[in-house]
Design a protein around this motif. Structure first.
Motif, PDB file in Angstrom:
ATOM      1  N   GLU A 272      25.043  53.211  64.346  1.00  0.00           N
ATOM      2  CA  GLU A 272      25.082  54.604  63.897  1.00  0.00           C
ATOM      3  C   GLU A 272      24.251  54.829  62.633  1.00  0.00           C
ATOM      4  OE1 GLU A 272      28.322  57.957  62.346  1.00  0.00           O
ATOM      5  OE2 GLU A 272      28.999  56.196  63.488  1.00  0.00           O
ATOM      6  N   GLY A 273      24.429  53.957  61.624  1.00  0.00           N
ATOM      7  CA  GLY A 273      23.671  54.110  60.387  1.00  0.00           C
ATOM      8  C   GLY A 273      22.185  53.937  60.617  1.00  0.00           C
ATOM      9  N   GLY A 274      21.815  52.983  61.462  1.00  0.00           N
ATOM     10  CA  GLY A 274      20.408  52.767  61.763  1.00  0.00           C
ATOM     11  C   GLY A 274      19.793  53.952  62.473  1.00  0.00           C
ATOM     12  N   LYS A 275      20.517  54.554  63.392  1.00  0.00           N
ATOM     13  CA  LYS A 275      20.008  55.732  64.092  1.00  0.00           C
ATOM     14  C   LYS A 275      19.804  56.901  63.129  1.00  0.00           C
ATOM     15  CE  LYS A 275      21.785  54.776  68.725  1.00  0.00           C
ATOM     16  NZ  LYS A 275      22.700  55.192  69.800  1.00  0.00           N
ATOM     17  N   ARG A 276      20.718  57.034  62.187  1.00  0.00           N
ATOM     18  CA  ARG A 276      20.577  58.130  61.210  1.00  0.00           C
ATOM     19  C   ARG A 276      19.270  57.997  60.433  1.00  0.00           C
ATOM     20  NH1 ARG A 276      21.439  57.803  56.094  1.00  0.00           N
ATOM     21  NH2 ARG A 276      22.754  55.921  56.264  1.00  0.00           N
TER      22      ARG A 276
ATOM     23  N   TYR B  14      14.876  62.555  69.889  1.00  0.00           N
ATOM     24  CA  TYR B  14      15.758  63.671  69.540  1.00  0.00           C
ATOM     25  C   TYR B  14      16.673  64.021  70.714  1.00  0.00           C
ATOM     26  CZ  TYR B  14      12.856  64.634  65.404  1.00  0.00           C
ATOM     27  OH  TYR B  14      12.195  64.557  64.208  1.00  0.00           O
ATOM     28  N   VAL B  15      16.123  63.986  71.923  1.00  0.00           N
ATOM     29  CA  VAL B  15      16.943  64.287  73.103  1.00  0.00           C
ATOM     30  C   VAL B  15      18.057  63.253  73.250  1.00  0.00           C
ATOM     31  CG1 VAL B  15      16.937  64.470  75.617  1.00  0.00           C
ATOM     32  CG2 VAL B  15      15.089  65.506  74.279  1.00  0.00           C
ATOM     33  N   ALA B  16      17.724  61.994  73.009  1.00  0.00           N
ATOM     34  CA  ALA B  16      18.751  60.947  73.073  1.00  0.00           C
ATOM     35  C   ALA B  16      19.844  61.193  72.040  1.00  0.00           C
ATOM     36  CB  ALA B  16      18.107  59.577  72.855  1.00  0.00           C
TER      37      ALA B  16
ATOM     38  N   LYS C 128      26.852  60.774  71.107  1.00  0.00           N
ATOM     39  CA  LYS C 128      28.224  61.170  70.763  1.00  0.00           C
ATOM     40  C   LYS C 128      28.448  61.340  69.275  1.00  0.00           C
ATOM     41  CE  LYS C 128      30.152  59.015  74.902  1.00  0.00           C
ATOM     42  NZ  LYS C 128      31.127  58.047  75.463  1.00  0.00           N
ATOM     43  N   ILE C 129      27.369  61.253  68.485  1.00  0.00           N
ATOM     44  CA  ILE C 129      27.501  61.417  67.034  1.00  0.00           C
ATOM     45  C   ILE C 129      27.081  62.837  66.678  1.00  0.00           C
ATOM     46  CG2 ILE C 129      26.794  60.560  64.789  1.00  0.00           C
ATOM     47  CD1 ILE C 129      26.129  57.884  66.198  1.00  0.00           C
ATOM     48  N   GLU C 130      28.040  63.647  66.249  1.00  0.00           N
ATOM     49  CA  GLU C 130      27.802  65.071  66.073  1.00  0.00           C
ATOM     50  C   GLU C 130      26.695  65.362  65.052  1.00  0.00           C
ATOM     51  OE1 GLU C 130      30.243  69.162  64.893  1.00  0.00           O
ATOM     52  OE2 GLU C 130      31.313  67.260  65.163  1.00  0.00           O
ATOM     53  N   ALA C 131      26.708  64.648  63.928  1.00  0.00           N
ATOM     54  CA  ALA C 131      25.708  64.910  62.885  1.00  0.00           C
ATOM     55  C   ALA C 131      24.296  64.647  63.408  1.00  0.00           C
ATOM     56  CB  ALA C 131      25.991  64.044  61.658  1.00  0.00           C
ATOM     57  N   GLN C 132      24.143  63.604  64.212  1.00  0.00           N
ATOM     58  CA  GLN C 132      22.824  63.295  64.755  1.00  0.00           C
ATOM     59  C   GLN C 132      22.421  64.312  65.817  1.00  0.00           C
ATOM     60  OE1 GLN C 132      22.724  59.166  65.923  1.00  0.00           O
ATOM     61  NE2 GLN C 132      23.457  58.473  63.933  1.00  0.00           N
ATOM     62  N   ALA C 133      23.388  64.810  66.572  1.00  0.00           N
ATOM     63  CA  ALA C 133      23.083  65.852  67.557  1.00  0.00           C
ATOM     64  C   ALA C 133      22.600  67.123  66.865  1.00  0.00           C
ATOM     65  CB  ALA C 133      24.323  66.143  68.408  1.00  0.00           C
ATOM     66  N   ARG C 134      23.244  67.486  65.753  1.00  0.00           N
ATOM     67  CA  ARG C 134      22.806  68.676  64.996  1.00  0.00           C
ATOM     68  C   ARG C 134      21.411  68.462  64.428  1.00  0.00           C
ATOM     69  NH1 ARG C 134      28.152  68.642  62.851  1.00  0.00           N
ATOM     70  NH2 ARG C 134      27.329  67.823  60.882  1.00  0.00           N
ATOM     71  N   HIS C 135      21.160  67.252  63.927  1.00  0.00           N
ATOM     72  CA  HIS C 135      19.827  66.925  63.412  1.00  0.00           C
ATOM     73  C   HIS C 135      18.787  67.119  64.514  1.00  0.00           C
ATOM     74  CE1 HIS C 135      17.183  64.373  60.705  1.00  0.00           C
ATOM     75  NE2 HIS C 135      16.481  64.425  61.832  1.00  0.00           N
ATOM     76  N   ALA C 136      19.081  66.592  65.688  1.00  0.00           N
ATOM     77  CA  ALA C 136      18.147  66.705  66.809  1.00  0.00           C
ATOM     78  C   ALA C 136      17.937  68.149  67.226  1.00  0.00           C
ATOM     79  CB  ALA C 136      18.667  65.884  67.989  1.00  0.00           C
ATOM     80  N   GLN C 137      18.996  68.928  67.255  1.00  0.00           N
ATOM     81  CA  GLN C 137      18.872  70.339  67.622  1.00  0.00           C
ATOM     82  C   GLN C 137      17.912  71.071  66.693  1.00  0.00           C
ATOM     83  OE1 GLN C 137      23.038  71.674  67.795  1.00  0.00           O
ATOM     84  NE2 GLN C 137      22.598  72.478  69.817  1.00  0.00           N
TER      85      GLN C 137
END
Length: 818
Positions: free
Chosen positions: A404-408, A426-428, A433-442
């Motif tokens: 998770e930290g690495g993906k961030r 970004y699509v991935a 399932k990590i909400e903060a990363q999904a918002r970042h991608a959006q």
């Protein structure tokens, strides 16, 4: 304290061309007392210990002792060794700089003999160093004496130092004021913070203009501006990745010596820089371009010369090649000369970013270091950003395997990558399932346009259609990111059998297809023979009333479907597109007319009639439909004729009101006639319908007579209100219509019914009629209205009575205000 009332003017740049800010030469100071001999037009000066203090006195010839001036040595430093430095200022004049130090405390004084007999000039006397503020942000006064020039003269500067502002470790004075030999006063000055020796030894590089069409290979967000010696706005504009924001020095003229310090990854070899001087769009009326500037590290200095006046080329970029590369955790950009000498100029730089080269063998280790997202990952991030396309590709490939930290951290690396590389990641993240990363991608996908759309479309084709979380995410984001690609992605999926998924796709298709960016894709799909009939139907329906905008393709598509499929579903679903296109396409009009009166299914005929917006165009079909054998078709025809434009059908509607066997049709006729122009011929069947067998028809007829303002029917309507055997809904409609007709003769009757609301035990029927009567009284708005409603406002009356009365008293549309 600085001398009060001194002149404030900016000395010319040439005056400081030899000035640097290194410490005084060793051995230049001597223990007190010290003597400064008289100079050109200047008295002599003696500085000496006087009791527990230090004093200065001036006279015609040293030593001077008369009328000494105490310099105010702090008690904590009394008795400590004091030294004085006689400084030759130029023009045959001198000053003395006194220093007393003990442990962390240092006290300095700058004293000069006057130009006329009198007391010495004390230009500064006080503690110096980082005296105020908290650790890391401390500041305080500063006194510096320059190295000697060739003629032995030196410069004395008084200003400030800030703990957070340093030219990569060099002594740095801010807001400097120079002791001028002309008047022996302090004046604001522009000074070059780099020493003469450093400037002379600097590696010389000429920047090269980058062709406008060449994409930038610079790594954004690797350098971070920390502080500036002066700035209009924030110095961080220099490294924010936005070439429309600017750092401008704030001293004017050529900005000589003004600087910005920057953080750089210490592990990163910087092989080049990319400079943008002037923004392409942002206005800067006083802006100016540097001619020469320095890039300085703690030990190395590079002198960069611009090949042209960049202010004449908005948005131009320049490449600075650094060979060998610079490598340091600190870097500074230092201004030197400019292409203008205007005193009001603001020398500016819009963007500074780095070019670097990392070997392929380094990338796996750097990517692996992203794991955990800690300090090691942050350090690796800067190097990966600087690594450009190969590094971005390595991060993208490893993204799914990171924690998770690495993906961030990986996402922030890819924020600097072209969308073609970052969008699939970004699509991935979006579907993860990590909400903060999904918002970042959006937030990032929306900026990627077609590249983001393609990545989302590819993911949609591979997605599990039964996933109730992922599918809506992909669909909604694709619709927003790239409507054109969304159209082409959704059409092959329109044969979806599951109701909820089909509804999702149809809604998204409608949203995407109606946008301007999707027009080309919509036209292509309509014209493409390979587009399936199912997809074409949904696309035409998605266009809705905008279908005519896509002529001739939309009309041709409609014909194509009609020829290949005559089933009920297709005929029914194409009614909307045919109606929308009927005013622009002859074939569509013919098909729609057939649907109105000749389709074998009454469901199709009724649905088509509901789509009629221009009754005059379809007069024949509508009149024919009034005689249709199906009750729902007749009802739909009547409703389509409920318009002032349908006056041609008044007689036919009146006949239908008298003879149709279905109350719902007769009630619909009453509603339709309410909207027709005034005509006694139409009032008559409505008045007759007050005796209809159906209470629904009677109620609608009462309402229609009121809306048509048929005052001659007021008596008959009043009879309906007073008839105790009448249905309460009809009586309530009668009460309201009497108000609409402004029938003052009914006021007492209405008041009597309204009063029944005061009974807490009133039946529902009485409450319905009473409320309508109160409403009518409010519409009548007779002078005695307050009296008529007084019983309802009594404190003993029920709350609903209070509310009804209050509303009536506040009625805006009344018979008195018409």
């Amino acid at each position: 304290m600085l001398a009060a009332g001194r002149l404030r003017f900016m000395l010319s740049a040439s005056f400081f061309s030899g000035l640097s800010l290194a410490s005084s030469l060793a051995g230049a100071e001597a223990p007190l007392p010290v003597q400064a001999p008289p100079g050109t037009g200047q008295q002599a000066l003696s500085v000496f210990v006087s009791g527990q203090d230090i004093a200065a006195a001036s006279c015609a010839a040293a030593p001077c002792t008369a009328a000494p001036v105490a310099l105010g040595l702090p008690a904590s430093l009394r008795g400590r060794p004091a030294r004085g430095d006689v400084v030759s200022l130029g023009s045959g004049r001198r000053a003395v700089v006194v220093t007393v130090a003990s442990g962390p405390q240092t006290w300095k004084a700058v004293v000069a003999a006057p130009l006329v007999p009198g007391a010495p000039k004390v230009l500064f006397a006080g503690l110096v160093g980082l005296l105020q503020g908290q650790e890391g942000t401390r500041s305080g006064p500063m006194v510096q004496v320059s190295e000697p020039a060739a003629d032995g003269t030196r410069r004395v500067l008084v200003g400030e130092e800030h703990e957070a502002v340093s030219l990569c470790g060099r002594p740095t004075i801010l807001a400097p004021q120079l002791l001028s030999p002309a008047d022996l006063e302090l004046h604001a000055a522009k000074v070059q913070r780099l020493s003469v020796a450093e400037r002379d030894a600097a590696r010389a590089v000429t920047a090269v203009r980058i062709p406008d069409e060449e994409p930038s290979h610079a790594a954004r967000s690797v350098l971070g501006a920390l502080a500036a010696s002066s700035a209009r706005g924030a110095p961080q504009a220099l490294t924010d990745g936005d070439p429309e924001t600017v750092w401008s020095e704030n001293v004017g003229g050529d900005g000589k010596g003004e600087f910005v310090t920057l953080h750089a990854p210490a592990e990163l070899p910087i092989s080049g820089l990319e400079l943008t001087i002037r923004p392409k769009l942002a206005p800067l009326p006083e802006g100016a371009a540097p001619e020469r500037l320095f890039i300085a590290g703690p030990r190395e200095v590079v002198a960069v010369t611009l090949p042209e006046d960049a202010w004449k080329s908005p948005g131009a970029r320049y490449r600075v090649t650094l060979s060998p590369p610079l490598q340091s955790g600190c870097m500074a950009l230092v201004l030197d000369t400019a292409f203008t000498q205007s005193k009001t100029a603001q020398v500016s730089v819009a963007e500074l970013s780095v070019l670097s080269e990392l070997s392929a063998s380094q990338l796996p280790e750097l990517v692996a270091a992203l794991a955990g997202g800690g300090q090691r990952a942050e350090a690796s991030k800067s190097l990966l950003i600087a690594g450009g396309a190969p590094a971005f590709a390595a991060v993208a490939q490893a993204f799914d395997s990171l924690d998770e930290g690495g993906k961030r951290v990986a996402l922030t690396v890819l924020d600097q990558a072209p969308c073609e590389q970052s969008a699939p990641v970004y699509v991935a993240a979006l579907t993860g399932k990590i909400e903060a990363q999904a918002r970042h991608a959006q937030s990032r996908l929306g900026r990627c346009g077609s590249a983001g759309g393609e990545a989302l479309a590819q993911a949609l084709t591979k997605a599990d259609k039964t996933d109730k979380r992922v599918l809506p995410l992909l669909v909604s984001q694709l619709t927003l990111t790239d409507p054109a690609r969304a159209v082409t992605a959704y059409l092959p999926l329109m044969d979806e059998k599951t109701v909820l998924r089909r509804r999702l796709l149809r809604t998204a298709l409608a949203q995407a297809a109606r946008t301007a960016p999707a027009e080309k894709a919509v036209r292509a799909a309509l014209a493409d023979p390979a587009t399936s009939a199912v997809a074409l139907v949904d696309l035409l329906r998605a266009l809705g009333d905008q279908a005519p905008r896509y002529q001739p393709e939309s009309g041709q598509a409609l014909q194509r479907i009609a020829k290949t499929s005559a089933e009920f579903r297709t005929r029914f679903l194409l009614l909307g597109p045919a109606a929308a296109l009927s005013s622009r396409d002859a074939s569509a009009e013919a098909a729609f007319r057939k649907s109105l009166s000749a389709d074998p299914s009454p469901h199709v005929r009724a649905a088509a009639l509901a789509l009629v917006r221009e009754p005059k165009r379809f007069q024949g079909e509508l009149l024919k439909a009034l005689e249709d054998g199906d009750v729902r078709v007749r009802e739909a025809a009547v409703q389509a004729l409920g318009s002032p434009d349908a006056a041609f059908a008044g007689t036919a509607l009146g006949a239908r009101l008298e003879k149709d066997e279905w109350p719902l049709v007769r009630a619909a006729v009453a509603d339709a006639l309410a909207k027709h122009p005034a005509s006694a011929a139409l009032d008559e069947p409505l008045t007759s319908a007050l005796g209809d067998d159906s209470s629904l028809v009677r109620a609608r007829s009462v309402r229609a007579l009121g809306e048509r303002r048929v005052t001659s029917a007021a008596g008959r309507i009043r009879d309906r209100l007073e008839d105790a055997d009448e249905w309460p809904e009809v009586r309530a409609e009668a009460a309201r219509s009497l108000g609409v007709l402004c029938d003052d003769d009914s006021a007492d009757i209405l008041a009597a019914f309204a009063k029944k609301l005061t009974d807490p035990m009133a039946s529902p029927d009485a409450q319905l009629i009473g409320a309508a009567s109160v409403q009518a009284l409010g519409r009548l708005a007779q002078p005695q209205l307050a009296k008529q409603l007084a019983p309802l406002l009594d404190k003993k009356a029920p709350p609903q009575a209070h509310r009804a009365a209050a509303t009536a008293l506040q009625a805006r549309v009344t018979c008195r205000k018409r």
